[in-house]
Design an enzyme around this catalytic site. Structure first.
Site, PDB file in Angstrom:
ATOM      1  N   ARG A   1       0.867  -1.179   0.000  1.00 51.77           N
ATOM      2  CA  ARG A   1       0.000   0.000   0.000  1.00 51.77           C
ATOM      3  C   ARG A   1       0.902   1.227   0.000  1.00 51.77           C
ATOM      4  O   ARG A   1       1.833   1.313   0.803  1.00 51.77           O
ATOM      5  CB  ARG A   1      -0.898  -0.008   1.233  1.00 51.77           C
ATOM      6  CG  ARG A   1      -1.967  -1.056   1.170  1.00 51.77           C
ATOM      7  CD  ARG A   1      -2.838  -1.041   2.439  1.00 51.77           C
ATOM      8  NE  ARG A   1      -3.834  -2.085   2.350  1.00 51.77           N
ATOM      9  CZ  ARG A   1      -3.653  -3.333   2.759  1.00 51.77           C
ATOM     10  NH1 ARG A   1      -2.501  -3.696   3.287  1.00 51.77           N
ATOM     11  NH2 ARG A   1      -4.616  -4.222   2.644  1.00 51.77           N
TER      12      ARG A   1
ATOM     13  N   GLU B   1       2.502  -5.406  -6.841  1.00 49.39           N
ATOM     14  CA  GLU B   1       1.246  -4.663  -6.899  1.00 49.39           C
ATOM     15  C   GLU B   1       1.343  -3.474  -5.962  1.00 49.39           C
ATOM     16  O   GLU B   1       1.589  -3.630  -4.771  1.00 49.39           O
ATOM     17  CB  GLU B   1       0.082  -5.550  -6.464  1.00 49.39           C
ATOM     18  CG  GLU B   1      -1.232  -4.801  -6.323  1.00 49.39           C
ATOM     19  CD  GLU B   1      -2.321  -5.630  -5.664  1.00 49.39           C
ATOM     20  OE1 GLU B   1      -3.383  -5.058  -5.403  1.00 49.39           O
ATOM     21  OE2 GLU B   1      -2.110  -6.831  -5.398  1.00 49.39           O
TER      22      GLU B   1
ATOM     23  N   ASN C   1      -4.894   3.781  -2.054  1.00 46.28           N
ATOM     24  CA  ASN C   1      -6.229   4.096  -1.553  1.00 46.28           C
ATOM     25  C   ASN C   1      -6.389   5.612  -1.594  1.00 46.28           C
ATOM     26  O   ASN C   1      -5.657   6.335  -0.916  1.00 46.28           O
ATOM     27  CB  ASN C   1      -6.405   3.547  -0.131  1.00 46.28           C
ATOM     28  CG  ASN C   1      -6.398   2.038  -0.124  1.00 46.28           C
ATOM     29  OD1 ASN C   1      -7.279   1.410  -0.687  1.00 46.28           O
ATOM     30  ND2 ASN C   1      -5.380   1.449   0.479  1.00 46.28           N
TER      31      ASN C   1
ATOM     32  N   HIS D   1      11.031  -7.310   3.986  1.00 49.13           N
ATOM     33  CA  HIS D   1      11.554  -6.500   2.888  1.00 49.13           C
ATOM     34  C   HIS D   1      11.248  -7.178   1.564  1.00 49.13           C
ATOM     35  O   HIS D   1      10.894  -8.353   1.524  1.00 49.13           O
ATOM     36  CB  HIS D   1      13.078  -6.314   3.029  1.00 49.13           C
ATOM     37  CG  HIS D   1      13.831  -7.604   3.063  1.00 49.13           C
ATOM     38  ND1 HIS D   1      14.159  -8.248   4.235  1.00 49.13           N
ATOM     39  CD2 HIS D   1      14.311  -8.398   2.068  1.00 49.13           C
ATOM     40  CE1 HIS D   1      14.811  -9.363   3.959  1.00 49.13           C
ATOM     41  NE2 HIS D   1      14.919  -9.480   2.644  1.00 49.13           N
TER      42      HIS D   1
END
Length: 135
Positions: free
Chosen positions: A16, A62, A66, A81
């Site tokens: 994220r 990926e 958000n 990591h």
């Protein structure tokens, strides 16, 4: 059924990120990954971008952005990591320093091994280990 009859392969790792453009500038422009897929999910208010060093392979990274996230994400205690293979860790670190990437651990021999490794930070402070191939 046993694992000997099923073949597993790494599909992707998801991170994220707080600022998608900044992360793309790092992973795509500095590290040289290629965008494989970029999808905006309007109803969920998020974007997924998949990147790969070799789009013909299955493994990818990926990045999930958000749209309404304003604060940096807490780094989970279980995440360690990402590891990237390079031919020459010292040369890679020199290049990354020239690009303004923050270095956590300069090139060094592993404490309990013979490989040369280094650690750098991505724009969201995720650790990336640079490793040379095993001899």
């Amino acid at each position: 059924m046993s694992t000997s009859t099923i073949q597993f392969g790494l599909d992707h790792v998801m991170l994220r990120v707080l600022d998608l453009d900044r992360s793309l500038a790092f992973y795509r422009d500095v590290l040289g990954m290629q965008v494989v897929r970029h999808t905006d999910y309007e109803s969920g208010r998020f974007t997924n971008v998949f990147l790969s060093f070799d789009p013909s392979t299955q493994s990818s990274l990926e990045l999930t952005w958000n749209w309404d996230q304003d604060e940096p994400y807490e780094k989970g205690g279980a995440f360690g990591h990402l590891a990237l293979m390079v031919r020459d860790v010292r040369q890679a670190v020199d290049y990354l320093q020239e690009q303004g990437v923050r270095i956590k651990t300069p090139p060094k021999q592993m404490s309990h091994g013979k490989r040369t490794i280094a650690f750098v930070f991505d724009p969201d402070d995720y650790l990336i280990e640079l490793v040379e191939p095993l001899a």
